[in-house]
Design a protein around this motif. Sequence first.
Motif, PDB file in Angstrom:
ATOM      1  N   ARG A   6       0.780  -1.231  -0.085  1.00 43.55           N
ATOM      2  CA  ARG A   6      -0.060   0.014   0.050  1.00 43.55           C
ATOM      3  C   ARG A   6       0.955   1.183  -0.007  1.00 43.55           C
ATOM      4  NH1 ARG A   6      -2.451  -0.165   5.185  1.00 43.55           N
ATOM      5  NH2 ARG A   6      -1.740  -2.115   5.488  1.00 43.55           N
ATOM      6  N   ASN A  60      -1.271   4.535   5.979  1.00 44.41           N
ATOM      7  CA  ASN A  60      -2.267   4.569   7.192  1.00 44.41           C
ATOM      8  C   ASN A  60      -3.546   4.872   6.896  1.00 44.41           C
ATOM      9  OD1 ASN A  60      -0.150   3.920   9.354  1.00 44.41           O
ATOM     10  ND2 ASN A  60       0.670   5.861   8.614  1.00 44.41           N
ATOM     11  N   THR A  93      -7.389   4.909   4.954  1.00 45.26           N
ATOM     12  CA  THR A  93      -8.564   4.040   4.875  1.00 45.26           C
ATOM     13  C   THR A  93      -9.234   4.679   3.482  1.00 45.26           C
ATOM     14  OG1 THR A  93      -8.756   3.526   7.180  1.00 45.26           O
ATOM     15  CG2 THR A  93     -10.667   3.365   5.781  1.00 45.26           C
ATOM     16  N   TYR A 141      -5.911  -3.152   0.333  1.00 42.60           N
ATOM     17  CA  TYR A 141      -6.646  -2.338   1.640  1.00 42.60           C
ATOM     18  C   TYR A 141      -7.969  -3.207   1.831  1.00 42.60           C
ATOM     19  CZ  TYR A 141      -3.904   1.723  -0.130  1.00 42.60           C
ATOM     20  OH  TYR A 141      -2.874   2.773  -0.242  1.00 42.60           O
ATOM     21  N   ARG A 142      -8.330  -3.995   1.076  1.00 38.08           N
ATOM     22  CA  ARG A 142      -9.505  -4.566   1.271  1.00 38.08           C
ATOM     23  C   ARG A 142     -10.302  -5.029   2.517  1.00 38.08           C
ATOM     24  NH1 ARG A 142     -12.239  -9.288  -2.730  1.00 38.08           N
ATOM     25  NH2 ARG A 142     -14.390  -8.996  -1.952  1.00 38.08           N
ATOM     26  N   GLU A 143      -9.346  -5.789   3.332  1.00 36.32           N
ATOM     27  CA  GLU A 143      -9.646  -6.389   4.424  1.00 36.32           C
ATOM     28  C   GLU A 143      -9.496  -5.567   5.616  1.00 36.32           C
ATOM     29  OE1 GLU A 143     -10.665  -9.413   5.017  1.00 36.32           O
ATOM     30  OE2 GLU A 143     -10.459  -9.790   2.716  1.00 36.32           O
ATOM     31  N   THR A 144      -8.464  -4.512   5.636  1.00 30.11           N
ATOM     32  CA  THR A 144      -8.488  -3.671   6.955  1.00 30.11           C
ATOM     33  C   THR A 144      -8.656  -2.369   6.854  1.00 30.11           C
ATOM     34  OG1 THR A 144      -6.088  -3.663   6.393  1.00 30.11           O
ATOM     35  CG2 THR A 144      -6.974  -5.242   8.067  1.00 30.11           C
ATOM     36  N   HIS A 145      -8.545  -1.627   5.516  1.00 28.60           N
ATOM     37  CA  HIS A 145      -8.435  -0.303   5.247  1.00 28.60           C
ATOM     38  C   HIS A 145      -9.453   0.038   4.092  1.00 28.60           C
ATOM     39  CE1 HIS A 145      -4.758  -0.854   7.460  1.00 28.60           C
ATOM     40  NE2 HIS A 145      -4.582   0.312   7.819  1.00 28.60           N
ATOM     41  N   ARG A 164     -13.673   1.242   3.590  1.00 29.14           N
ATOM     42  CA  ARG A 164     -15.021   1.303   3.926  1.00 29.14           C
ATOM     43  C   ARG A 164     -15.906   1.896   2.743  1.00 29.14           C
ATOM     44  NH1 ARG A 164     -15.379   6.472   7.940  1.00 29.14           N
ATOM     45  NH2 ARG A 164     -17.313   6.804   7.245  1.00 29.14           N
TER      46      ARG A 164
END
Length: 295
Positions: A129, A133, A135, A174-178, A180
């Motif tokens: 990424r 940091n 999202t 980013y998909r799992e954790t970052h 929305r």
Amino acid sequence: MTHFSTKQIAGVYHRRVGNYLVTALSDGYLDMGYDIFREFAPHEVDLMMQRDHRISPPRISINCFLLRGPSGTILVDCGSQDSFGPTAGKLFENLAAAGVDRAEVDYILLTHCHPDHSNGLTDVKTGQRLFPNATIILNRKEFDHWFSDEEMAKADERKRERYFRWTRQQIGPYRETHLRVADDGEEVLAQITMVECAGHTPGHSTWFIHSAGEQMVIWGDLAHVSEIQAARPEVSMSFDHDPEMAARNRTALLARICDENILVAGMHIHFPGFGWLVREDKAYRIATEQWQFEI
Ligand SMILES: [Zn+2]
């Protein structure tokens, strides 16, 4: 006469909107062909562009916008990295020129998933990424479409590669954790609301900033060539997902923006990309905002 640099100064421009400091960051530019327009003849393009002393067929800016304020550091769209050759992919050098480290970015709002807007998220060689940091926030419909295998199977090979695969490569890490997803009308962060304006893509969205009595819309690709599409909102692009829907939604949103006298920030309006819609004939023209000497 030859011992001066041919390079322009950094593509960074600041403006305040209520409690947000808004910084336009250039990702460079693209030279388009006449074939970007759907059912709009080259001689009509020339006529409208040359009337305004513009290059024809159009040369368009690619702009990103950084917002700093009540919700932290927010980047709206993230440039094209290396997907369009030497005239584009300048976001990172301009972000550095603005004194901002990529690690400082808390959120990335995407107007839609096309390579000139979303290909700056990930280093595809390493899968890292580029905004460690941040999202991502994007329209649920946009996410669902580009991650649907069924939709991907329906597309031609060029779209499968440049839209579906590239989007998955860029957003995947980013998909799992970052990541929305948001719905039309949702205030996703303090004073920032997503307003869907679909057609160009299935979940193409604009971002409205309402802050301390001021309003701005970051309109994504509501218009690619505002000299033409403000005056002729019915003109769609050959790469629109649903050209009729795009034209209908563009027409409605342009009316609202003009009626409510909302400041416009456009991804493809000539850098730094700020302007106002002014009524002219049956539609509008863009009055680009004058340079502000103080922030
Ligand atoms: Zn675009």
